[in-house]
Scaffold this motif. Sequence first.
Motif, mmCIF file in Angstrom:
data_model
loop_
_atom_site.group_PDB
_atom_site.id
_atom_site.type_symbol
_atom_site.label_atom_id
_atom_site.label_comp_id
_atom_site.label_asym_id
_atom_site.label_seq_id
_atom_site.Cartn_x
_atom_site.Cartn_y
_atom_site.Cartn_z
ATOM 1 N N PRO A 169 0.836 -1.212 0.000
ATOM 2 C CA PRO A 169 0.000 0.000 0.000
ATOM 3 C C PRO A 169 0.872 1.263 0.000
ATOM 4 N N GLU A 170 0.309 2.319 -0.509
ATOM 5 C CA GLU A 170 1.027 3.586 -0.606
ATOM 6 C C GLU A 170 1.516 4.041 0.770
ATOM 7 N N ALA A 171 2.778 4.506 0.802
ATOM 8 C CA ALA A 171 3.407 5.093 1.988
ATOM 9 C C ALA A 171 3.627 4.086 3.123
ATOM 10 N N THR A 172 3.571 2.806 2.821
ATOM 11 C CA THR A 172 3.838 1.784 3.848
ATOM 12 C C THR A 172 5.152 1.091 3.555
#
Length: 302
Positions: A61-64
């Motif tokens: 997932p984005e920004a993980t």
Amino acid sequence: MAIITTGSHPKALWPGVKAFFGKTYNEKDLVALKVFDSATSNKAYEEYVEETGFGLAPRKPEATGISYDTDAQGYIARFTNVTYGLGAKVSQEAIEDNQYENVARSKAKKLARSLRQTKEVVHANVLNRAFDGNYTGGDGVSLISASHPTIDGLQSNTLTAQADFSEASLEDMLTNIRLAKDSRGLRIQLRGVKLVVPPQLLFDAHRVVSSTNQSGTANNDTNAVKDLGLLPGGVVVWDYLTDTDAWFVRTDADDSLMSLQRRAYTLDQDNDFDTKNACMSATERYACGWADWRGIFGTSGS
């Protein structure tokens, strides 16, 4: 102790024998090294260690943060070298009184023949015992099994229902090979190379693999196995296989069925100082077995 004396070949002591038979036959091709990959060994034993590799990549997932996996060590297959040997002793008198020198001097060829056939039997027994749970590999199960343990779960190199050889069962086996996975469950590029059968299946195997159209049918359907080039190595008939309806497909997996040569065939000759007997011995040292069970798929028949 077994010693060849003048009484062992009494007819050889007198001239007049037209011929001695039974000592020379045409040798069969050494099939073992058509089924097993050959390599050399320089130790008492050699080990092949499985690497499990990585699993599938999960969604990030984005920004993980990214997920990490472990490339672990799997099972260990050990090949222990064994020396096989056979000898013969001939009395000095048997050599002196023999009227046919070729009879007295042909022992070396007979020993070579014995060692050659011993090598065939030893290697063929790997397949003869392939379904026997008393003979297990590094992963703790027999060579051919529906329950090879892996990180991904149990995997199989046999048919769900054991089947006699036929075009349909061969196609099922080749499909299973194509769908093979590594120990982490990833699909691998595994292909069947050659069909290995006992002599009782020679003719059926030839018809199924080599015919232009489907074998044993009146229709004009193509022979898919031949047209698709799925068994480029053809049929290997091994006379030392003991199960008349078991059959196997050798694949292109690396480090699978292995024949490790520690010491090549050696013939030694000498004379005993006290008895003057002529002594000769033939020895060879090697190991055979399997590391990656994906190197062969098989079925014991129905």
